[in-house]
Every structure is written in structure tokens, then in C-alpha cells.
Design a protein around this motif. Structure first.
Motif, mmCIF file in Angstrom:
data_model
loop_
_atom_site.group_PDB
_atom_site.id
_atom_site.type_symbol
_atom_site.label_atom_id
_atom_site.label_comp_id
_atom_site.label_asym_id
_atom_site.label_seq_id
_atom_site.Cartn_x
_atom_site.Cartn_y
_atom_site.Cartn_z
ATOM 1 N N THR A 147 0.830 -1.204 0.000
ATOM 2 C CA THR A 147 0.000 0.000 0.000
ATOM 3 C C THR A 147 0.864 1.254 0.000
ATOM 4 N N PHE A 148 1.909 1.265 0.832
ATOM 5 C CA PHE A 148 2.839 2.399 0.882
ATOM 6 C C PHE A 148 3.480 2.636 -0.480
ATOM 7 N N LEU A 149 3.954 1.567 -1.121
ATOM 8 C CA LEU A 149 4.605 1.687 -2.422
ATOM 9 C C LEU A 149 3.615 2.194 -3.474
ATOM 10 N N SER A 150 2.416 1.653 -3.445
ATOM 11 C CA SER A 150 1.384 2.113 -4.371
ATOM 12 C C SER A 150 1.080 3.594 -4.167
ATOM 13 N N ASN A 151 0.943 4.003 -2.922
ATOM 14 C CA ASN A 151 0.636 5.406 -2.621
ATOM 15 C C ASN A 151 1.719 6.355 -3.129
ATOM 16 N N MET A 152 2.975 5.896 -3.112
ATOM 17 C CA MET A 152 4.075 6.734 -3.581
ATOM 18 C C MET A 152 3.866 7.185 -5.023
ATOM 19 N N PHE A 153 3.296 6.286 -5.840
ATOM 20 C CA PHE A 153 3.180 6.578 -7.270
ATOM 21 C C PHE A 153 1.785 7.042 -7.686
ATOM 22 N N THR A 154 0.782 6.806 -6.839
ATOM 23 C CA THR A 154 -0.565 7.288 -7.151
ATOM 24 C C THR A 154 -0.877 8.600 -6.452
ATOM 25 N N ASN A 155 -0.050 8.955 -5.449
ATOM 26 C CA ASN A 155 -0.271 10.138 -4.615
ATOM 27 C C ASN A 155 -1.601 10.051 -3.861
ATOM 28 N N ASN A 157 -3.574 8.412 -0.291
ATOM 29 C CA ASN A 157 -3.185 8.083 1.081
ATOM 30 C C ASN A 157 -4.035 6.931 1.620
ATOM 31 N N LEU A 236 4.478 3.731 -11.446
ATOM 32 C CA LEU A 236 5.662 4.526 -11.791
ATOM 33 C C LEU A 236 5.725 4.842 -13.273
#
Length: 240
Positions: A147-155, A157, A236
Motif C-alpha cells: 500500500t505504501f509503495l502504491s501510494n508513492m506513485f498514485t499520490n 493516502n 511509476l
């Protein structure tokens, strides 16, 4: 004309529990006097899943169940693709055929949509005060990392990208080209839905009655690596 919720159930070797989840769906009363359309996609099960479904349909004519079958096993994502294409309701939710998620909580996800705030609602296992079965430490860490990794690229939360309970405006989800045929569905749909112009995404806390692998849980560590690949591919690099 009444609104309808399409409930998509991908099923693979769920002959022992499919009738139980259908009983729960039958008993649920949706807010707004909403009707239910149940779409079951049997992904070429090797057990008695088909027989159990056909028996349930024949003995419960008062519930709107539409049944589809893959002649070869294609994966959960492929079953969801079929179900999404067949949906005719105003809204659509994903329901696993096991008993890990409680259909009584559909109304929690529907409320932000029917109140005019949301187009998409995720049900999070990691927020709120609802019951959660205590199971696998590393599985939980893996979910939170993905979830954290996904949030990094989708912006976004989100707290639970990998959740089964995702509720969509049907027209929106049907307009998105989806490719992942197995468990990569979750990061792919999250990445692509995040790029829809002016999309309104909400999250609500839900219960979680997890299964052990002995009880039928199917997702494993290989699916985790595939999820990372899909996060990078669709998040990404923004592959369509």
C-alpha cells in the motif's frame, strides 16, 4: 427506477462456502432501497463449486444471480474482468467467495457514494474499530508495504490498497482497460483509477475474518512480488 448494486464474485474451488456467502448476500438490505445483482464467475474450479452454485440458484429464485464460467483457469483478475463487463448496476462491488469479508458492511461503502461525495470507496482492514482476526504478521507487513509503495506513485493516502472490498461507479470502472489476470488486479486498478480526472476516492473501515491457508487462503509470496511489479508498471511507468 431503483439503483442497483452489482456484486461481483470470482470463485475458484469454493464449493464448501459459496452457499454461505450467498445466504449472507440474500439477507442484506441495502440503503436507499437499492436492488442487488449478483454475478458469479467460476474460474474453472476443480471441486463442486459449479454444482453448489447451480443448486443454490435453483432453490433460491428470489435472488438475482447470474452465473458465468471460464472453461480454463485464468486467475482472479480475469474472473473480475468478466464480472465487470457483465455488470449492469449503477454501482459495483467485489466480493470474494470465502467468508473473510462481511456483506452486512456494504452500506458502509455505499453511504459516501449515495450521499454524493464519492465515486470509488475502498474498505480498509487497517482502520476503524471493527473486528479483525489475528493471523499473519508478515502478511500484514507485506500488505502495508504494498500500500505504501502504491501510494508513492498514485499520490493517494490509502491504508489498504490490497483490500477485496472496492466499490466503484460502474460506468467509471467499465471505461478503464484492465489487463492483470491474477492478483495484480489490485495495484493495477488502483493506479488506473487514481488517474481518472476529478475522481473522488474514499476509504471506510471494515471488519476482516481472515482464513488460514489450511482453511483455503490462496494468495502467497509470489503474488506479493507480482504486486510490486504491477505497482511499478502501472504506477511509476503509467502503462495503460
Amino acid at each position: 427506477m431503483k439503483n442497483t448494486l452489482s456484486i461481483i464474485i470470482p470463485a475458484y474451488n469454493e464449493g464448501k462456502t459459496i452457499h454461505l456467502i450467498l445466504d449472507k448476500l440474500k439477507a442484506v438490505t441495502l440503503i436507499g432501497d437499492m436492488q442487488k445483482q449478483v454475478i458469479i464467475v467460476n474460474d474453472c474450479s476443480k471441486d463442486n463449486t459449479e454444482e453448489a452454485i447451480q443448486h443454490y440458484i435453483s432453490t433460491n429464485p428470489d435472488i438475482n444471480i447470474q452465473y458465468f464460467k471460464h472453461e480454463v483457469n485464468k486467475g482472479k483478475g480475469a474472473a473480475l474482468h468478466t464480472g465487470i463487463q457483465k455488470a449492469t448496476g449503477n454501482y459495483l462491488i467485489i466480493q470474494d467467495a470465502d467468508l473473510e469479508y462481511d456483506p452486512e458492511e456494504y452500506n458502509l461503502l455505499l453511504k459516501p457514494v449515495l450521499n454524493g461525495f464519492a465515486d470509488v470507496v475502498y474498505g480498509s482492514r487497517f482502520m476503524g474499530g471493527n473486528p479483525h482476526r489475528i493471523l499473519f504478521f508478515w502478511h500484514t507487513i507485506g500488505n502495508k508495504f504494498l500500500t505504501f509503495l502504491s501510494n508513492m506513485f498514485t499520490n493517494l493516502n490509502l491504508t489498504d490498497m490490497e483490500t477485496c472490498y472496492k466499490l466503484f461507479n460502474t460506468q467509471i470502472i467499465q471505461s478503464i482497460p484492465l489487463k492483470e489476470k491474477r492478483f495484480g488486479f489490485e495495484p493495477e486498478v488502483t493506479a488506473k483509477i487514481s488517474r481518472v480526472p476529478n475522481i473522488r476516492i474514499y476509504e471506510v473501515g471494515i471488519s476482516y475474518y481472515g482464513r488460514t491457508y489450511e482453511e483455503g487462503k490462496k494468495i502467497g509470496w509470489k503474488d506479493g512480488f507480482r504486486a510490486i511489479y504491477c505497482i511499478l508498471k502501472y504506477g511509476l511507468f503509467k502503462i495503460k
